[in-house]
Design a protein around this motif. Structure first.
Motif, mmCIF file in Angstrom:
data_model
loop_
_atom_site.group_PDB
_atom_site.id
_atom_site.type_symbol
_atom_site.label_atom_id
_atom_site.label_comp_id
_atom_site.label_asym_id
_atom_site.label_seq_id
_atom_site.Cartn_x
_atom_site.Cartn_y
_atom_site.Cartn_z
ATOM 1 N N SER A 149 -4.297 4.434 -6.518
ATOM 2 C CA SER A 149 -5.156 3.281 -6.296
ATOM 3 C C SER A 149 -6.028 3.571 -5.091
ATOM 4 O O SER A 149 -5.772 4.503 -4.336
ATOM 5 N N VAL A 150 -7.083 2.759 -4.939
ATOM 6 C CA VAL A 150 -8.002 2.965 -3.817
ATOM 7 C C VAL A 150 -7.276 2.615 -2.527
ATOM 8 O O VAL A 150 -6.867 1.468 -2.330
ATOM 9 N N PRO A 151 -7.058 3.583 -1.640
ATOM 10 C CA PRO A 151 -6.272 3.307 -0.434
ATOM 11 C C PRO A 151 -7.118 2.678 0.656
ATOM 12 O O PRO A 151 -8.313 2.941 0.773
ATOM 13 N N ARG A 152 -6.477 1.849 1.465
ATOM 14 C CA ARG A 152 -7.137 1.239 2.617
ATOM 15 C C ARG A 152 -6.449 1.629 3.917
ATOM 16 O O ARG A 152 -7.100 1.690 4.952
ATOM 17 N N ASP A 153 -5.158 1.867 3.867
ATOM 18 C CA ASP A 153 -4.387 2.149 5.072
ATOM 19 C C ASP A 153 -4.050 3.630 5.126
ATOM 20 O O ASP A 153 -3.242 4.118 4.331
ATOM 21 N N PRO A 154 -4.652 4.404 6.052
ATOM 22 C CA PRO A 154 -4.353 5.837 6.128
ATOM 23 C C PRO A 154 -2.877 6.125 6.370
ATOM 24 O O PRO A 154 -2.361 7.155 5.931
ATOM 25 N N ARG A 155 -2.183 5.219 7.053
ATOM 26 C CA ARG A 155 -0.758 5.456 7.312
ATOM 27 C C ARG A 155 0.041 5.449 6.022
ATOM 28 O O ARG A 155 0.988 6.226 5.853
ATOM 29 N N ALA A 156 -0.339 4.557 5.095
ATOM 30 C CA ALA A 156 0.345 4.534 3.805
ATOM 31 C C ALA A 156 0.062 5.809 3.014
ATOM 32 O O ALA A 156 0.937 6.342 2.329
ATOM 33 N N VAL A 157 -1.169 6.303 3.112
ATOM 34 C CA VAL A 157 -1.510 7.549 2.422
ATOM 35 C C VAL A 157 -0.713 8.709 3.010
ATOM 36 O O VAL A 157 -0.175 9.555 2.283
ATOM 37 N N GLU A 180 0.811 -1.199 0.000
ATOM 38 C CA GLU A 180 0.000 0.000 0.000
ATOM 39 C C GLU A 180 0.849 1.256 0.000
ATOM 40 O O GLU A 180 0.489 2.268 -0.553
ATOM 41 N N GLY A 181 1.990 1.180 0.669
ATOM 42 C CA GLY A 181 2.796 2.375 0.760
ATOM 43 C C GLY A 181 3.464 2.742 -0.542
ATOM 44 O O GLY A 181 4.052 3.797 -0.666
ATOM 45 N N ALA A 182 3.365 1.873 -1.567
ATOM 46 C CA ALA A 182 4.082 2.118 -2.801
ATOM 47 C C ALA A 182 3.207 2.753 -3.875
ATOM 48 O O ALA A 182 3.671 2.960 -4.974
ATOM 49 N N GLY A 188 -12.826 13.804 -2.452
ATOM 50 C CA GLY A 188 -13.179 12.619 -3.220
ATOM 51 C C GLY A 188 -14.682 12.430 -3.239
ATOM 52 O O GLY A 188 -15.449 13.262 -2.726
ATOM 53 N N PHE A 189 -15.090 11.314 -3.829
ATOM 54 C CA PHE A 189 -16.499 10.967 -3.879
ATOM 55 C C PHE A 189 -16.839 10.001 -2.738
ATOM 56 O O PHE A 189 -15.951 9.424 -2.111
ATOM 57 N N SER A 190 -18.113 9.841 -2.494
ATOM 58 C CA SER A 190 -18.577 9.014 -1.379
ATOM 59 C C SER A 190 -17.909 7.651 -1.402
ATOM 60 O O SER A 190 -17.812 7.002 -2.439
ATOM 61 N N GLY A 191 -17.446 7.226 -0.230
ATOM 62 C CA GLY A 191 -16.773 5.945 -0.104
ATOM 63 C C GLY A 191 -15.344 6.063 0.365
ATOM 64 O O GLY A 191 -14.773 5.094 0.862
ATOM 65 N N CYS A 192 -14.747 7.256 0.233
ATOM 66 C CA CYS A 192 -13.356 7.425 0.656
ATOM 67 C C CYS A 192 -13.246 8.234 1.945
ATOM 68 O O CYS A 192 -12.141 8.531 2.395
ATOM 69 N N GLY A 193 -14.376 8.603 2.542
ATOM 70 C CA GLY A 193 -14.361 9.519 3.678
ATOM 71 C C GLY A 193 -13.601 9.009 4.884
ATOM 72 O O GLY A 193 -12.857 9.763 5.521
ATOM 73 N N GLU A 194 -13.779 7.726 5.226
ATOM 74 C CA GLU A 194 -13.106 7.193 6.411
ATOM 75 C C GLU A 194 -11.591 7.277 6.278
ATOM 76 O O GLU A 194 -10.892 7.750 7.179
ATOM 77 N N THR A 195 -11.070 6.811 5.140
ATOM 78 C CA THR A 195 -9.621 6.830 4.945
ATOM 79 C C THR A 195 -9.102 8.251 4.870
ATOM 80 O O THR A 195 -8.053 8.579 5.441
ATOM 81 N N ALA A 196 -9.821 9.134 4.166
ATOM 82 C CA ALA A 196 -9.367 10.519 4.024
ATOM 83 C C ALA A 196 -9.352 11.230 5.375
ATOM 84 O O ALA A 196 -8.410 11.972 5.689
ATOM 85 N N TYR A 197 -10.381 11.012 6.188
ATOM 86 C CA TYR A 197 -10.432 11.704 7.477
ATOM 87 C C TYR A 197 -9.327 11.199 8.405
ATOM 88 O O TYR A 197 -8.690 11.998 9.108
ATOM 89 N N GLU A 198 -9.086 9.876 8.423
ATOM 90 C CA GLU A 198 -8.010 9.359 9.268
ATOM 91 C C GLU A 198 -6.645 9.849 8.784
ATOM 92 O O GLU A 198 -5.737 10.086 9.585
ATOM 93 N N THR A 199 -6.502 10.033 7.476
ATOM 94 C CA THR A 199 -5.257 10.613 6.954
ATOM 95 C C THR A 199 -5.088 12.037 7.452
ATOM 96 O O THR A 199 -3.984 12.454 7.842
ATOM 97 N N LEU A 206 1.784 11.354 1.161
ATOM 98 C CA LEU A 206 1.476 12.788 1.124
ATOM 99 C C LEU A 206 2.401 13.623 1.997
ATOM 100 O O LEU A 206 2.296 14.853 1.997
ATOM 101 N N ARG A 207 3.280 12.983 2.753
ATOM 102 C CA ARG A 207 4.122 13.727 3.685
ATOM 103 C C ARG A 207 4.915 14.842 3.007
ATOM 104 O O ARG A 207 5.027 15.944 3.551
#
Length: 717
Positions: free
Chosen positions: A642-650, A592-594, A668-679, A654-655
């Motif tokens: 790609s569709v991210p699952r791990d906020p830490r990898a995102v 995921e981090g790649a 983004g569009f609906s469905g990515c809110g959880e990962t985006a907010y944790e990022t 983005l660092r």
């Protein structure tokens, strides 16, 4: 989004959510700004869905402030201690069911959730996509063929089902879906290449119609040398299992004989009936059973010694014609073992002597190989998973229900070299009988009940499947024969699963037993040798394994068999690729981090900041390209690759953009809110400037969404 520019809004209009993290020190609950139609009922419904998803979590109070038509702010406070799941709430508020064609929505089973999560975590690898092939001998009426499949789509609700691209998993059933039937004239394509290309194409269970039909016409009628007509079904295990595919073939044949029509209404029981039955099950007894039946953490699970189970692999030649195919490098390897009809009959009779079956004999032989690979001298537990049909439940008509019911459940047994194989057969039989009472429980539920929270999950091990197959009814076969048609026994090709190694056994038309193996070549190098040992055991057990022979004595048969050819060549498979490398998957093994960050448009001014778009399922790349063309602000627009699952990898990706006080808007569009907010929370915790989060419904117009992003970016300046 259009509603935000109008004084007239409808409850069905899309909503866009802007999450403002607030002022330093950012410890207050964030504020949600809503653009579009909004009422209290919509918010309360979203909070109720969160409460259902998190039954042990806190309850939240809310206050809505209206600032004008289509413009509100929402503040939340927890009724009990606990954080507010803002990202999930934003997803739910922006998510709408497709209008017009949806009949009803269902909650997927735990098994279906796990299958989808695994498929999403491995995009582009064909995970859980299965193919069923068969040969059609005799004349074929193309119009009647297509009409028969359409009649089946109209009758079976599962063929009109799709997973909703929403934050809360659900299945939507549509009132009508066109059957996807493609017919290719004779000579336009090579069958093996067609099958492989279709497998690589995959199948998206988020699109209505989880079944694809491809026909390659045979040669001229009456020709002795011309190839026959071949049919390929492609389906996704999250909605259909192999039993289902054969049920559907049976229904298709009935419809074909009836000139493309099926009498009666929709199939019952259907997906909804099964979902209702599952919802009514008490899990207390299942929890108690698995508290002692779950495999111990240290149980042997690999068919190869540790020195042979590697991180990278090269192909190993198939000993004795096990039919292995593959090449060098990572991907999927495939191999085949075959017992003759006589060997199969002897194995079946021997297993029956000890109160077991051919399936039990296969499991016992596999357990012996797992024990042997562990290198233990004493009694040792081994573990693997066994696929149960999921249709032995107390739901009337479950055996006729097409759906995702086949369930891989963990099995553990102690192998003692001083004991005998018949006793091992008995132990496996008894454990499976106990397990069958809970075949509706998923492996994920079992892990959640039995695994310590601070202990990571163990390796997945292997899966053993013995295919049961509903056959064509004798009357249907006779009617087809009267029209000069014979449908050969269908064969599955072997889907790639979450297990690094899967064995699928089935009976061949000639009465022999065929075992197809699909394995991860990046994990195993000597699978074909193991398959040779498996064949040797299954042939020799009826001759040598009785109560007087120890397991240690049986395993001595393999002591000098590491290099000896073991199995007769597999029969020619009409669907098998002729190129030995054709069965290798092109596996995306990137972590995921790649994943890359794609620049859609550069910043116009130095220090203008960045709008980072999070992709979500169901929204193709062109949606983001159109958004970038509509954007008029000076900021750069980038898209996660790609569709991210791990906020830490995102956050890691983005660092560079978030460092040194960089201005960021996450969107983004609906469905990515959880990962985006944790990022966003990770960026803030690391000392970065808290980014705004902007989430739009999938139906939002590009121009409206772009204008809202421009306004959000100005607020970060």
């Amino acid at each position: 989004m259009t509603a935000s520019h109008s004084s007239h809004t409808s409850p069905d209009d899309p909503v866009t959510v802007v999450v403002d993290p607030g002022e330093p020190p950012y410890d207050a609950p964030p504020v949600l700004e809503l653009r579009g139609a909004m009422d209290t009922g919509r918010l309360e419904a979203a909070l109720e869905r969160i409460a259902a998803r998190l039954p042990d979590g806190p309850r939240w109070r809310h206050r809505i402030t209206r600032h004008g038509p289509g413009h509100h702010t929402v503040r939340l406070t927890a009724g009990t201690p606990g954080g507010v799941p803002v990202g999930l709430l934003a997803d739910l508020l922006t998510d709408l069911l497709p209008a017009g064609t949806v009949v009803r929505a269902l909650a997927p089973s735990p098994l279906q959730r796990e299958l989808m999560a695994d498929a999403d975590a491995h995009p582009g690898t064909g995970r859980h996509v299965e193919q069923l092939t068969w040969v059609w001998h005799g004349p074929l009426d193309p119009e009647r063929f297509t009409a028969a499949w359409q009649a089946l789509f109209d009758r079976e609700s599962v063929l009109r089902a799709a997973f909703a691209d929403s934050p809360e998993p659900r299945i939507v059933l549509h009132d009508h879906v066109e059957a996807d039937v493609v017919r290719l004239p004779h000579g336009t394509d090579d069958w093996a290449a067609l099958v492989e290309r279709d497998r690589r194409r995959g199948l998206d269970p988020r699109r209505p119609g989880p079944l694809r039909v491809t026909v390659l016409d045979g040669g001229p009628a009456g020709s002795v040398t011309a190839p026959p007509t071949r049919v390929l079904l492609t389906y996704h295990h999250a909605l259909l299992d192999d039993w289902s595919a054969r049920l559907l073939l049976r229904g298709f044949c009935r419809a074909y004989l009836a000139d493309g029509r099926l009498p009666g209404g929709e199939r019952r029981p259907d997906l909804g009936d099964h979902a209702h039955w599952l919802a009514g099950q008490d899990t207390a007894a299942a929890r108690e059973f698995w508290s002692w039946a779950a495999p111990p953490p240290g149980a042997a699970h690999s068919p190869l010694p540790a020195s042979e189970a590697t991180a990278t692999a090269t192909a190993v030649p198939a000993p004795g014609g096990t039919g292995a195919s593959g090449g060098t490098g990572a991907g999927t390897g495939r191999a085949r073992l075959r017992l003759t009809a006589g060997q199969t009959a002897r194995l079946s009779a021997w297993a029956a002597t000890w109160g077991s079956t051919e399936s039990g004999a296969l499991q016992a032989a596999w357990a012996l190989l797992l024990y042997r690979a562990a290198g233990s001298a004493g009694a040792e537990p081994v573990r693997f998973s066994v696929a149960l049909s999921g249709r032995g439940i107390l739901l009337e008509g479950a055996e006729r229900l097409p759906g995702a019911l086949r369930n891989p459940l963990p099995l553990s047994v102690v192998v003692d070299p001083r004991s005998s194989v018949p006793r091992l057969l008995t132990a496996l039989r008894d454990r499976l009988l106990d397990t069958a009472a809970y075949e509706w429980v998923s492996a994920g539920q079992i892990r959640a009940w039995t695994q310590a929270p601070d202990r990571p999950p163990g390796p997945p091990g292997s899966l053993v499947v013995f295919e049961g197959r509903p056959r064509l009814l004798e009357g249907v076969v006779a009617e087809l024969a009267a029209q000069g048609v014979r449908v050969a026994s269908p064969e599955t090709r072997g889907a790639r699963t979450a297990f690094p190694l899967t064995l699928v056994a089935r009976h061949h038309e000639d009465g022999g037993l065929v075992v197809n193996v699909t394995y991860d070549r990046a994990r195993f190098t000597g699978v074909t040798g193991v398959l040779g040992h498996l064949g040797r055991l299954m042939r020799e057990l009826p001759r040598v394994a009785d109560e007087s022979t120890s397991i240690a004595g049986v395993l001595e048969l393999l002591a000098d068999g590491d290099t000896a050819p073991a199995d007769p060549a597999a029969p020619t498979d009409p669907a098998a690729p002729t190129d030995p490398g054709a069965c290798a998957d092109s596996d995306d093994t990137r972590g995921e981090g790649a994943f890359p960050v794609i620049t859609l448009r550069p910043a116009r001014d130095s220090g203008a900041g960045t709008v980072c778009l999070f992709p979500s399922h169901g929204n193709p790349r062109r949606c983001y390209d159109l958004l970038a063309r509509s954007y008029r602000g000076p900021e750069a627009l980038v898209l996660l690759g790609s569709v991210p699952r791990d906020p830490r990898a995102v956050y890691t990706a983005l660092r560079p953009l978030a460092g040194a006080g960089g201005r960021l808007v996450l969107a983004g569009f609906s469905g990515c809110g959880e990962t985006a907010y944790e990022t966003a929370r990770l960026i803030t915790a690391a000392g970065g400037r808290p980014p705004l989060l902007v989430l739009a419904a999938a139906s939002a117009g590009a121009g409206d969404f772009a204008r809202l992003l421009e306004a959000a970016a100005r607020r970060t300046g």
